[in-house]
Design a protein around this motif. Structure first.
Motif, PDB file in Angstrom:
ATOM      1  N   LEU A  54       0.835  -1.200   0.000  1.00 59.16           N
ATOM      2  CA  LEU A  54       0.000   0.000   0.000  1.00 59.16           C
ATOM      3  C   LEU A  54       0.867   1.246   0.000  1.00 59.16           C
ATOM      4  O   LEU A  54       0.604   2.206  -0.732  1.00 59.16           O
ATOM      5  N   THR A  58       1.119   4.085  -3.258  1.00 63.32           N
ATOM      6  CA  THR A  58       0.291   5.207  -2.854  1.00 63.32           C
ATOM      7  C   THR A  58       0.049   6.177  -4.005  1.00 63.32           C
ATOM      8  O   THR A  58      -1.064   6.687  -4.198  1.00 63.32           O
ATOM      9  N   VAL A 183      -6.000  -2.679  -2.174  1.00 62.07           N
ATOM     10  CA  VAL A 183      -6.450  -1.544  -1.363  1.00 62.07           C
ATOM     11  C   VAL A 183      -6.066  -0.220  -2.020  1.00 62.07           C
ATOM     12  O   VAL A 183      -6.872   0.717  -2.079  1.00 62.07           O
ATOM     13  N   LEU A 186      -8.137   0.588  -5.228  1.00 63.25           N
ATOM     14  CA  LEU A 186      -9.529   0.892  -4.937  1.00 63.25           C
ATOM     15  C   LEU A 186      -9.693   2.182  -4.141  1.00 63.25           C
ATOM     16  O   LEU A 186     -10.565   3.005  -4.427  1.00 63.25           O
ATOM     17  N   SER A 187      -8.841   2.355  -3.130  1.00 62.87           N
ATOM     18  CA  SER A 187      -9.053   3.451  -2.178  1.00 62.87           C
ATOM     19  C   SER A 187      -8.445   4.775  -2.619  1.00 62.87           C
ATOM     20  O   SER A 187      -9.048   5.832  -2.394  1.00 62.87           O
ATOM     21  N   MET A 188      -7.263   4.732  -3.239  1.00 62.78           N
ATOM     22  CA  MET A 188      -6.576   5.984  -3.548  1.00 62.78           C
ATOM     23  C   MET A 188      -7.367   6.889  -4.504  1.00 62.78           C
ATOM     24  O   MET A 188      -7.467   8.096  -4.265  1.00 62.78           O
ATOM     25  N   LYS A 190     -10.498   7.203  -4.785  1.00 64.54           N
ATOM     26  CA  LYS A 190     -11.638   7.761  -4.062  1.00 64.54           C
ATOM     27  C   LYS A 190     -11.181   8.667  -2.926  1.00 64.54           C
ATOM     28  O   LYS A 190     -11.867   9.643  -2.584  1.00 64.54           O
ATOM     29  N   LEU A 191     -10.033   8.342  -2.327  1.00 66.45           N
ATOM     30  CA  LEU A 191      -9.517   9.133  -1.217  1.00 66.45           C
ATOM     31  C   LEU A 191      -8.867  10.428  -1.702  1.00 66.45           C
ATOM     32  O   LEU A 191      -8.998  11.478  -1.067  1.00 66.45           O
ATOM     33  N   ALA A 201      -3.924  10.859   2.597  1.00 68.23           N
ATOM     34  CA  ALA A 201      -3.617   9.496   2.160  1.00 68.23           C
ATOM     35  C   ALA A 201      -2.291   9.028   2.757  1.00 68.23           C
ATOM     36  O   ALA A 201      -2.168   7.873   3.191  1.00 68.23           O
ATOM     37  N   THR A 205      -1.756   5.812   5.388  1.00 72.65           N
ATOM     38  CA  THR A 205      -0.817   4.711   5.127  1.00 72.65           C
ATOM     39  C   THR A 205       0.223   4.599   6.242  1.00 72.65           C
ATOM     40  O   THR A 205       0.649   3.495   6.586  1.00 72.65           O
TER      41      THR A 205
END
Length: 459
Positions: A54, A58, A183, A186-188, A190-191, A201, A205
């Motif tokens: 992750l 990033t 992760v 998918l998340s970055m 949207k974050l 972010a 992490t």
């Protein structure tokens, strides 16, 4: 000195050597099973590996926003991932020696400590002036990247120490799962929806890296009893091991297979955003496509791991995976011509299904065919060579990026063609691999010898 006294002295030396090599194992009686503690330890290894991946990825899923926030080019953002490759290669051949000298727990603690330190340096770098941010973030990324060889190079040995014969491939596959990539992809997106979201972010992490690193202070360094006979066999010295590796035909073939396909896998992951965004897709669309590619790879690797554990057909499964990866990489290129969202998802699903399982299967087959060479040493060589090929491949793919006047601008079609050629070259040596399973043969021989006499009569 008499022959008997010499034999006695040799026997004592062998026993002392074995005790030294397996000081982490309390009992020398083989349990022939994977304990509950082994699975608990595996969960924490997976989580630590997740936090490392992750942290590594990033920036890649949000390359455009990252370059804007740090005020650098997209190629400079790519180097935030590439720096890990350079550091991995520099340390890869040392980790085997560190493991042999200080043990598996020390390697896990070093991985956790460097990952935590680097992750927090990256976050605090966001408070620096604009012209200093990238340098500090890069420094933190480099410190955190020291963690990767310590956890990845000992994965095969971890499975050998903790797990029974019929669970080793599965355990090695599970700990190699790119959960952090899932992760991140998918998340970055949207974050991080604006450049100013990037510090949050980095903070998240850093917290995740800390939470998943601390438990290794308290986890045991080894099981109370070795799960297999091969787990308590004294491994060869580094010098003798290198001589065996250089003469082992299967291992030489695996160097080419592993290096080429890992390079293709890692490079495509790093530039996925650059491949699909020129076709009109946004970061969320690309994140979902990357998620589909990785999750299908995880599913394929788990299924293939169980099949391999049951059948022992390591080489056959590996051959199928290599050939199918070549075919599905061609499908990715066809997707660029068709350019529909559904086709993009299908191409990513099919490619991921086969490419990822090559990594754990290659590591396991290398450990099997080179036994009693230390698993950490054979893995270190494979990972070290793969980092060189991955570094070169990423640079080549980045150089093959089209210019602003291309149609579409900055497309990566030439890079995908390069990936097709690369996977085709990698599939050729895989066809000559054989399943030389030395560890499994020793474990099965011990299990048969330890069976009660009436069971032998029934057979």
């Amino acid at each position: 000195m008499s022959d008997k006294s010499q034999q006695a002295d040799c026997g004592k030396m062998e026993i002392e050597d074995e005790k030294t090599s397996h000081a982490e194992v309390v009992s020398l009686e083989v349990s022939n099973r994977s304990s509950l503690l082994a699975w608990i330890e595996l969960i924490f290894v997976i989580l630590l590996n997740m936090s490392i991946n992750l942290r590594w990825l990033t920036f890649s899923p949000v390359a455009n926003l990252s370059s804007e926030y740090l005020n650098v080019s997209k190629s400079a953002i790519t180097w935030l991932a590439n720096c890990a490759t350079v550091i991995f290669f520099a340390l890869s051949f040392c980790t085997g020696w560190i493991f042999e000298r200080y043990g598996i727990k020390t390697c896990f603690l070093l991985a956790a400590a460097t990952n935590i330190t680097g992750a927090w340096i990256r976050y605090f770098g966001t408070f620096a002036p604009l012209h200093q941010k990238y340098a500090i973030v890069m420094f933190g990324q480099c410190i955190a990247s020291l963690a990767e060889p310590f956890i990845m190079n000992i994965g095969t040995h971890f499975a050998a120490i903790w797990f029974a014969t019929h669970h080793r491939v599965t355990a090695n596959t599970l700990q190699a799962i790119p959960l952090g990539m899932i992760v991140a992809t998918l998340s970055m997106p949207k974050l991080v929806t604006t450049p100013d979201d990037l510090p949050l972010a980095l903070l998240i992490t850093a917290i995740i890296s800390t939470v998943f690193g601390i438990p290794f202070l308290f986890l045991p360094s080894g099981p109370r009893a070795p799960p297999t006979e091969s787990a308590r066999v004294t491994r060869l010295s580094v010098k003798d091991s290198f001589m065996i590796l250089l003469k082992n035909r299967n291992f030489i073939l695996l160097i080419f297979v592993f290096s080429i396909f890992f390079a293709m896998f890692a490079s495509v992951v790093a530039i996925t955003s650059s491949i699909f965004t020129p076709q009109g897709y946004n970061n969320v669309d690309v994140g979902l496509a990357s998620f589909v590619r990785i999750i299908s790879g995880v599913a394929g690797a788990i299924i293939a791991g169980r099949i391999t554990d049951w059948t022992g057909q390591h080489a056959l499964v590996l051959k199928v995976a290599c050939v199918m990866t070549f075919i599905t990489t061609i499908i990715i290129y066809v997707q660029a011509l068709v350019n529909t969202y559904a086709f993009m998802m299908v191409s990513c699903f099919l490619n991921g299904l086969f490419v990822f399982l090559i990594i754990p299967l290659s590591l396991e087959l290398a450990a099997e065919c080179t036994f009693p060479v230390s698993e950490s040493l054979s893995a270190s060589v494979l990972w070290g060579m793969s980092q060189v090929s991955s570094f070169c491949t990423t640079l080549i793919m980045d150089a093959l990026r089209a210019g602003p006047d291309a149609s579409p601008p900055y497309h990566m079609k030439h890079a995908v063609i390069y990936a097709i050629v690369l996977s085709g070259i990698g599939a050729i040596p895989s066809l000559f691999l054989t399943s030389d399973l030395k560890r499994i043969k020793k474990d099965h021989t011990h299990e048969k010898d330890s069976m009660p006499e009436h069971d032998h009569i029934k057979e």
